[in-house]
Design a protein around this motif. Structure first.
Motif, PDB file in Angstrom:
ATOM      1  N   ALA A  49      -6.403  48.163  46.088  1.00 10.48           N
ATOM      2  CA  ALA A  49      -5.142  47.995  45.359  1.00 10.48           C
ATOM      3  C   ALA A  49      -4.572  46.599  45.598  1.00 10.48           C
ATOM      4  N   VAL A  50      -4.657  46.132  46.838  1.00 10.31           N
ATOM      5  CA  VAL A  50      -4.180  44.783  47.155  1.00 10.31           C
ATOM      6  C   VAL A  50      -5.022  43.750  46.420  1.00 10.31           C
ATOM      7  N   LEU A  51      -6.340  43.939  46.409  1.00 14.05           N
ATOM      8  CA  LEU A  51      -7.209  43.006  45.685  1.00 14.05           C
ATOM      9  C   LEU A  51      -6.816  42.940  44.215  1.00 14.05           C
ATOM     10  N   ASP A  52      -6.536  44.101  43.629  1.00 14.61           N
ATOM     11  CA  ASP A  52      -6.153  44.152  42.227  1.00 14.61           C
ATOM     12  C   ASP A  52      -4.811  43.457  42.001  1.00 14.61           C
ATOM     13  N   ARG A  53      -3.842  43.737  42.857  1.00 10.20           N
ATOM     14  CA  ARG A  53      -2.509  43.128  42.707  1.00 10.20           C
ATOM     15  C   ARG A  53      -2.549  41.613  42.929  1.00 10.20           C
ATOM     16  N   VAL A  58     -13.313  40.816  43.709  1.00 13.92           N
ATOM     17  CA  VAL A  58     -13.811  41.714  44.756  1.00 13.92           C
ATOM     18  C   VAL A  58     -15.122  41.216  45.349  1.00 13.92           C
ATOM     19  N   CYS A  59     -15.937  40.528  44.555  1.00  9.84           N
ATOM     20  CA  CYS A  59     -17.260  40.132  45.031  1.00  9.84           C
ATOM     21  C   CYS A  59     -17.242  38.847  45.862  1.00  9.84           C
ATOM     22  N   SER A  60     -16.063  38.284  46.137  1.00 12.40           N
ATOM     23  CA  SER A  60     -15.993  37.017  46.851  1.00 12.40           C
ATOM     24  C   SER A  60     -15.269  37.176  48.190  1.00 12.40           C
ATOM     25  N   LEU A  61     -16.033  37.255  49.258  1.00 12.87           N
ATOM     26  CA  LEU A  61     -15.446  37.380  50.589  1.00 12.87           C
ATOM     27  C   LEU A  61     -14.602  36.152  50.924  1.00 12.87           C
ATOM     28  N   GLU A  62     -15.068  34.981  50.529  1.00  8.31           N
ATOM     29  CA  GLU A  62     -14.323  33.754  50.806  1.00  8.31           C
ATOM     30  C   GLU A  62     -12.939  33.794  50.160  1.00  8.31           C
ATOM     31  N   ALA A  63     -12.876  34.260  48.906  1.00 10.11           N
ATOM     32  CA  ALA A  63     -11.591  34.339  48.205  1.00 10.11           C
ATOM     33  C   ALA A  63     -10.666  35.322  48.904  1.00 10.11           C
ATOM     34  N   GLU A  64     -11.213  36.423  49.398  1.00  9.26           N
ATOM     35  CA  GLU A  64     -10.390  37.403  50.104  1.00  9.26           C
ATOM     36  C   GLU A  64      -9.836  36.799  51.391  1.00  9.26           C
ATOM     37  N   LEU A  65     -10.674  36.099  52.129  1.00  5.40           N
ATOM     38  CA  LEU A  65     -10.226  35.512  53.395  1.00  5.40           C
ATOM     39  C   LEU A  65      -9.240  34.376  53.191  1.00  5.40           C
ATOM     40  N   GLU A  66      -9.273  33.737  52.029  1.00  5.98           N
ATOM     41  CA  GLU A  66      -8.320  32.672  51.723  1.00  5.98           C
ATOM     42  C   GLU A  66      -6.968  33.231  51.296  1.00  5.98           C
ATOM     43  N   ASN A  67      -6.905  34.505  50.952  1.00  4.18           N
ATOM     44  CA  ASN A  67      -5.675  35.120  50.466  1.00  4.18           C
ATOM     45  C   ASN A  67      -4.877  35.676  51.646  1.00  4.18           C
ATOM     46  N   ALA A  68      -3.660  35.186  51.808  1.00  7.25           N
ATOM     47  CA  ALA A  68      -2.818  35.590  52.950  1.00  7.25           C
ATOM     48  C   ALA A  68      -2.534  37.084  52.948  1.00  7.25           C
TER      49      ALA A  68
END
Length: 89
Positions: A49-53, A58-68
């Motif tokens: 849900a957080v990824l969607d908001r 979803v397929c990018s671990l780097e993008a997730e880790l860059e997101n506070a």
């Protein structure tokens, strides 16, 4: 409950609403209690849900880790899971 879930899911417009509904449905369908497997699924739905908001791919671990916000949710979930066992995370 499932019928109401499907009705709400169809009209939900808020980003992340479907995933949060799935988490609630998973929690409500645990007559024996919240097993580790179910908890893993619930936490996964909440994170999705957080990824969607946050509009994070979803397929990018780097993008997730860059997101506070993603980092905050991961830290919160780790603490929430560790706390009952006396672990600090």
């Amino acid at each position: 409950m499932l019928d109401q879930y499907e009705e709400l899911d169809e009209i939900a417009e808020e980003y992340g609403a479907s995933q949060m509904l799935s988490a609630l449905l998973a929690c409500s369908d645990t007559p024996e209690g919240l097993s580790g497997e179910v908890l893993y699924g619930v936490l996964g739905f909440c994170y999705e849900a957080v990824l969607d908001r946050e509009d994070v791919p979803v397929c990018s671990l780097e993008a997730e880790l860059e997101n506070a916000r993603c980092r905050e949710v991961i830290a919160f979930q780790k603490q929430a899971v560790s706390e009952p066992f006396g672990n600090s995370g």
